[in-house]
Design a protein around this motif. Sequence first.
Motif, short mmCIF file in Angstrom:
data_model
loop_
_atom_site.label_atom_id
_atom_site.label_comp_id
_atom_site.label_asym_id
_atom_site.label_seq_id
_atom_site.Cartn_x
_atom_site.Cartn_y
_atom_site.Cartn_z
N GLY A 361 0.75 -1.18 0.08
CA GLY A 361 -0.01 0.02 0.04
C GLY A 361 0.84 1.19 0.03
N THR A 362 0.31 2.41 -0.31
CA THR A 362 0.97 3.81 -0.09
C THR A 362 1.42 4.00 1.43
N ALA A 363 2.68 4.29 1.26
CA ALA A 363 3.50 4.50 2.77
C ALA A 363 4.34 5.77 2.64
N ASP A 364 4.54 6.13 3.97
CA ASP A 364 5.43 7.31 4.00
C ASP A 364 6.78 7.03 4.32
N TRP A 365 7.73 7.94 3.79
CA TRP A 365 9.02 7.96 3.88
C TRP A 365 9.28 8.65 5.40
N TRP A 366 9.80 7.89 6.12
CA TRP A 366 9.88 8.04 7.69
C TRP A 366 11.15 7.43 8.50
N GLY A 367 11.24 7.84 9.44
CA GLY A 367 12.44 7.24 10.31
C GLY A 367 13.29 8.25 11.22
N LEU A 377 10.48 3.57 4.18
CA LEU A 377 9.12 3.46 3.53
C LEU A 377 8.04 2.52 4.51
N VAL A 378 7.52 3.33 5.54
CA VAL A 378 6.94 2.88 6.49
C VAL A 378 5.26 2.74 6.24
N GLY A 379 4.57 1.80 6.32
CA GLY A 379 3.13 1.93 6.07
C GLY A 379 2.25 0.66 6.79
N ASP A 380 1.57 -0.11 5.92
CA ASP A 380 0.87 -1.25 6.37
C ASP A 380 1.73 -2.38 6.40
N TRP A 381 1.53 -3.53 6.94
CA TRP A 381 2.32 -4.60 7.02
C TRP A 381 1.33 -5.85 7.24
N PRO A 382 1.43 -7.12 6.84
CA PRO A 382 0.67 -8.12 7.15
C PRO A 382 0.91 -8.98 8.35
N VAL A 383 -0.13 -9.27 9.00
CA VAL A 383 0.28 -10.33 10.04
C VAL A 383 -0.22 -11.63 9.55
#
Length: 425
Positions: A361-367, A377-383
């Motif tokens: 999905g669309t994610a943000d450059w973050w950190g 690049l941080v957003g959603d992640w599956p469990v």
Amino acid sequence: MISRFTRRTFLKSTAVTAVSAGLPRFAAAQGNTIRIGFLAPLTGPVAAWGKPGLDGCMIWAERINAAGGIKLADGSYQVEFVSYDNEYDPAKARTGATKLIREDGASFIMMLGGDTWPGVQPVADRTGMLFSTLLPSDLSPDTTTLIAPAEVHPIYNVTGVEWLAENRPELQTAVICAQDDALGLPSIATYLAAFEAAGIEMQDDPLLFDPATTDFAPVVTRLISKSPDIVCLDTCYSDYVHPICEQLFQQGYKGQIISCTADFYDQIIAKTSREFMEGFVFQFPDFDDPALNADHINFVDPNGFYAEYNKRHPGQWGAVSWEYASIMDLWKAAAEKAGSADPDAVAAAMKEGGKGEHAFGTADWWGTELFGIDNALVGDWPVVAIEDGKATIKEFRSIPAWYAKHGDLLIKHMTAYDQMWNQRG
């Protein structure tokens, strides 16, 4: 313990500086071909997080080349991967980075990262080459040409713990083990933060074992001595996860297991049982999962990719089989947007607007708060949980949402394990 270089000692090495001196800043596309460097462990105990990724990249390249290649301002280019086996050794990684730039003319280099990055950083600094890592814990304000655009290890591990706490509230105690290295330590800090946020009690300090360990019977005996509800395998290599699970099975453990990865889990099931592995929680899906056909997924034809991969490499699908290919999707889009394979131009195009099309999905450059730089690049992640012998995506969870509520806990535990960027040097 096996000896390991630290960032500080390696970056002070005059030998490293001498080796990287005189390298070209970057290599332009060669003829009608763009070369991409693949600098990762292809043999040895960490090969499961290198070799399957290279195999996935070969499928990606065939798809892209068959569709006309990479289209830049001055024409279309075929893509070629050039690999170098760093054996998860910083000195070999340094040599490989030098070769990929100087001799092979790479325009971009992908790495696993971790203990190998300190060997490569002086080369990156000297040349301005754009590198990627699967471990954002490599990032710091000094790593301006290093990006983490696919995997956000270890912070995605919070999503598995959060999901488990909500769906299995009766689980109240946990223990954790990991190898003592640059993959294990930041992951331990992350799991400790996640367990604390979920109100799950740690029964003991994390059990850190020597990476040279081969007999896991005493490790598991100690681990389950207090009958924990949850055993966490942290980011153990597959060469550790498999024998640990076998020992848990043989020693009669009946509780919940959670791990960052479960590479080649069918082999674990074969050595234990379906019943034993039922409900095992981890973070990496099989790409035939129907959930990956949702509109927000940015990986092209995940089911077809998975089928082709398993046709060529049966039984070898793992955590990184898709990740390097996913990085290449981002790189290709950025290079075509910039009209150039120049590392600076690609990096600028990739990060324009502060967002990117991550595989999930669309994610943000973050950190900046955690790594000192917004290069992850941080957003959603599956469990993911194993159900009836098959990995199944249970839910996509937001890493930024968890961090907004519990970021102070993550920083606290990262600091305790000397894993903050300003502690790593």
